[in-house]
Design an enzyme around this catalytic site. Structure first.
Site, mmCIF file in Angstrom:
data_model
loop_
_atom_site.group_PDB
_atom_site.id
_atom_site.type_symbol
_atom_site.label_atom_id
_atom_site.label_comp_id
_atom_site.label_asym_id
_atom_site.label_seq_id
_atom_site.Cartn_x
_atom_site.Cartn_y
_atom_site.Cartn_z
ATOM 1 N N ASN A 266 -28.298 -4.108 -10.596
ATOM 2 C CA ASN A 266 -28.768 -3.878 -9.231
ATOM 3 C C ASN A 266 -27.615 -4.219 -8.289
ATOM 4 O OD1 ASN A 266 -30.054 -3.762 -6.762
ATOM 5 N ND2 ASN A 266 -31.165 -5.689 -7.018
ATOM 6 N N TRP A 267 -26.984 -3.175 -7.765
ATOM 7 C CA TRP A 267 -25.838 -3.409 -6.873
ATOM 8 C C TRP A 267 -26.274 -3.950 -5.518
ATOM 9 C CZ3 TRP A 267 -22.907 1.926 -7.273
ATOM 10 C CH2 TRP A 267 -22.312 2.036 -8.536
ATOM 11 N N LYS A 268 -27.551 -3.857 -5.209
ATOM 12 C CA LYS A 268 -28.051 -4.197 -3.875
ATOM 13 C C LYS A 268 -27.289 -3.340 -2.840
ATOM 14 C CE LYS A 268 -28.876 -8.803 -5.582
ATOM 15 N NZ LYS A 268 -29.592 -9.996 -5.272
ATOM 16 N N HIS B 190 -38.569 -5.225 -4.692
ATOM 17 C CA HIS B 190 -37.620 -6.332 -4.887
ATOM 18 C C HIS B 190 -37.898 -7.386 -3.815
ATOM 19 C CE1 HIS B 190 -33.892 -8.605 -5.059
ATOM 20 N NE2 HIS B 190 -33.662 -8.037 -6.235
ATOM 21 N N GLU C 164 -36.088 -9.070 -1.981
ATOM 22 C CA GLU C 164 -35.314 -8.938 -0.735
ATOM 23 C C GLU C 164 -35.978 -7.938 0.202
ATOM 24 O OE1 GLU C 164 -31.562 -8.178 -2.641
ATOM 25 O OE2 GLU C 164 -31.474 -10.258 -3.299
ATOM 26 N N GLU D 134 -38.813 -11.789 -11.323
ATOM 27 C CA GLU D 134 -37.635 -12.303 -10.627
ATOM 28 C C GLU D 134 -38.043 -13.417 -9.664
ATOM 29 O OE1 GLU D 134 -34.148 -9.467 -10.549
ATOM 30 O OE2 GLU D 134 -35.385 -8.960 -8.835
ATOM 31 N N GLY E 167 -29.582 -15.020 -7.147
ATOM 32 C CA GLY E 167 -28.321 -15.288 -6.450
ATOM 33 C C GLY E 167 -28.041 -16.760 -6.217
ATOM 34 N N SER F 289 -29.847 -14.780 -11.612
ATOM 35 C CA SER F 289 -28.682 -15.588 -11.987
ATOM 36 C C SER F 289 -28.309 -15.521 -13.463
ATOM 37 C CB SER F 289 -28.894 -17.048 -11.552
ATOM 38 O OG SER F 289 -28.952 -17.137 -10.158
ATOM 39 N N GLY G 25 -27.981 -8.835 -10.801
ATOM 40 C CA GLY G 25 -27.438 -8.576 -9.469
ATOM 41 C C GLY G 25 -25.939 -8.837 -9.433
ATOM 42 N N GLY G 26 -25.561 -10.044 -9.035
ATOM 43 C CA GLY G 26 -24.156 -10.413 -8.829
ATOM 44 C C GLY G 26 -23.245 -10.038 -9.988
HETATM 45 C C1 PEP Z 1 -31.489 -9.348 -8.345
HETATM 46 O O1 PEP Z 1 -31.284 -9.370 -7.146
HETATM 47 O O2 PEP Z 1 -32.253 -8.497 -8.832
HETATM 48 C C2 PEP Z 1 -30.804 -10.332 -9.197
HETATM 49 C C3 PEP Z 1 -31.233 -10.511 -10.417
HETATM 50 O O3 PEP Z 1 -29.732 -10.969 -8.636
HETATM 51 P P1 PEP Z 1 -28.745 -12.048 -9.312
HETATM 52 O O4 PEP Z 1 -28.471 -11.599 -10.711
HETATM 53 O O5 PEP Z 1 -27.530 -12.034 -8.454
HETATM 54 O O6 PEP Z 1 -29.461 -13.360 -9.288
#
Ligand code: PEP
Length: 253
Positions: free
Chosen positions: A8-10, A94, A96, A167, A173, A213, A234-235
């Site tokens: 997920n590049w966001k 999501h 966010e 999640e 994050g 994470s 994500g990251g």
């Molecule tokens: C996400 O936003 O879906 C996610 C899993 O982010 P991260 O891996 O950065 O915690």
């Protein structure tokens, strides 16, 4: 069941960088036994599709969709429009989006149904806040989110089968992932809701991912935990080489 890893590049990477990411990622050695997808911003779908060609890896995903086909909904994008790019899956709800854009459980449910009608797999995201986690209310929150998400007619199986991503908001994050054991318990709660709505057999077939994470060092432990059918990243997905390494680390040698 094949495991699924989704990047997920966001809100990162416009068309130029998206194309470069896809080309770099496709040079990585990737495990064949795992499904891999990338959820990109709408503005980068065309570039991502053109760099991908017809290749099946990674699967192309979007990060959001509206529920109507067309009409006076300024700024929105419909599932049929996403389908024109060959989008195969789409994140829905999501945290966010729930937090910053007021997306409700009802919207999430409507989006998931509309996506399936367009042949796109919905990846419904659920997760409790840090406060709910600390107060021991995680299970209650997740059950309520799941019941609402399934209330508008989404199908569990079929040509665009449902995927759920657990999640926890406090783990996204933050570099503080939920432990595999804790994630496993929450996945059981999610599977129970699916079983009640459909059947135990159907619930066993729905892929439930964990997100929050995870990186290339921790992914294997999660994927080897019973009930965790994949991960949402994500990251650690922003660098195509790191994400390639993550995908390789996920597959037992
Ligand atoms: C996400 O936003 O879906 C996610 C899993 O982010 P991260 O891996 O950065 O915690």
């Amino acid at each position: 069941m094949r495991k699924l890893i989704i990047a997920n590049w966001k809100m990162h990477y416009g068309p130029v960088k998206a194309g470069a990411w896809i080309r770099a990622f496709r040079r990585e050695r990737l495990p064949k036994e795992i499904d891999i997808g990338v959820a990109v911003p709408h503005t980068s779908l065309a570039a991502a599709r053109s760099s991908l060609g017809r290749a099946g890896v990674p699967l192309l995903g979007a990060q959001n969709s509206f529920w109507e086909k067309e009409g006076p909904y300024t700024g929105e994008t419909s599932p049929t429009m996403l389908a024109e790019f060959g989008v195969e899956f789409c994140l829905v709800g999501h945290s966010e989006r729930r937090t910053h854009l007021g997306e409700t459980d009802e919207m999430v449910a409507k989006k998931a149904v509309a996506l399936q009608k367009a042949g796109i797999q919905p990846v419904i995201c659920v997760g409790e806040s840090e406060e709910a986690h600390k107060n021991g209310e995680a299970e209650k929150v997740i059950k309520a989110q799941m019941k609402a998400a399934l209330a508008q007619g989404v199908k569990a199986t079929g040509s665009a089968p449902l995927v759920v991503a657990y999640e926890p908001i406090w783990a996204i994050g933050t570099r503080k992932p939920c432990s595999p054991q804790n994630a496993r318990e929450m996945h059981e709660v999610i599977r129970e809701v699916i079983a009640k709505k459909f059947s135990k057999k159907v619930a066993q077939d729905v892929r439930i991912l964990y997100g929050g994470s995870i990186d290339e060092r921790t992914v294997a432990e999660y994927l080897s935990t019973t009930g965790i059918d994949g991960v949402l990243i994500g990251g650690a997905s922003l660098d195509p080489r790191v994400f390639g390494l993550l995908c390789r680390s996920a597959a037992p040698a």
